[in-house]
Write a protein that holds these residues in place. Structure first.
Motif: not given
Length: 165
Positions: A64-70, A72-79
């Motif tokens: 996974w390629y992701f960013k932490r937006i908080s 406890k929360t992440i957004v998966v942007l690519a895999f």
């Protein structure tokens, strides 16, 4: 700004919290890393394109390629799929970023009457709701769209060696 992180995980289980036209929110996502250690993400946002192409497949190692937006929360942007191809959809992410702006406006405007109503019921203590709502509104209007902007994502993907066409 949050950096783009790369992590190879195997999904063990998850709960579908909410699904929309653009994305899905998963809660209590239990993962296992390459070392066999189990850990959780409380909330994971996955664009619909990535979900359809197998980003949430269980018992299969995925990068996974992701960013932490908080915290406890992440957004998966690519895999990265089995063949080694990196799947992403910047148009879906752009629409998600635009929807956060709308949510921010609703938070900001809704926090004022909510704080007044709660303050009336709690003898002024409810005014604490107003700065919290304004902070969430600010975050959704300015921070998250900047974090998910095309320019930022292109530079983050380039740092990880992903060429976007």
């Amino acid at each position: 700004m949050a950096d783009l992180e790369k992590l190879t995980v195997t999904i063990k289980n998850y709960h579908v919290h909410a699904q929309g036209d653009l994305d899905a929110l998963y809660s209590r996502v239990r993962l296992e890393d390459a070392n066999g250690e189990t850990f959780y993400f409380k909330q994971v946002v996955v664009p619909k394109y990535l979900k359809i192409h197998g980003a949430m497949a269980t018992e299969t190692p995925r990068t996974w390629y992701f960013k932490r937006i908080s915290k406890k929360t992440i957004v998966v942007l690519a895999f990265e799929n089995k063949a080694g191809k990196v799947e992403y959809d910047l148009d879906d992410i752009r629409l998600i970023a635009r929807s956060t702006i709308f949510k921010g406006v609703v938070f900001s405007l809704g926090s004022i009457p909510a704080a007044i109503i709660a303050a009336t019921a709690t003898f002024g203590l409810g005014l604490v709701i107003m700065p919290m709502g304004l902070w969430y509104g600010y975050r959704n209007i300015f921070k998250l769209p900047a974090m998910l902007s095309r320019k930022t994502l292109l530079s983050d993907f380039a740092k990880h060696g992903i060429i976007v066409r």
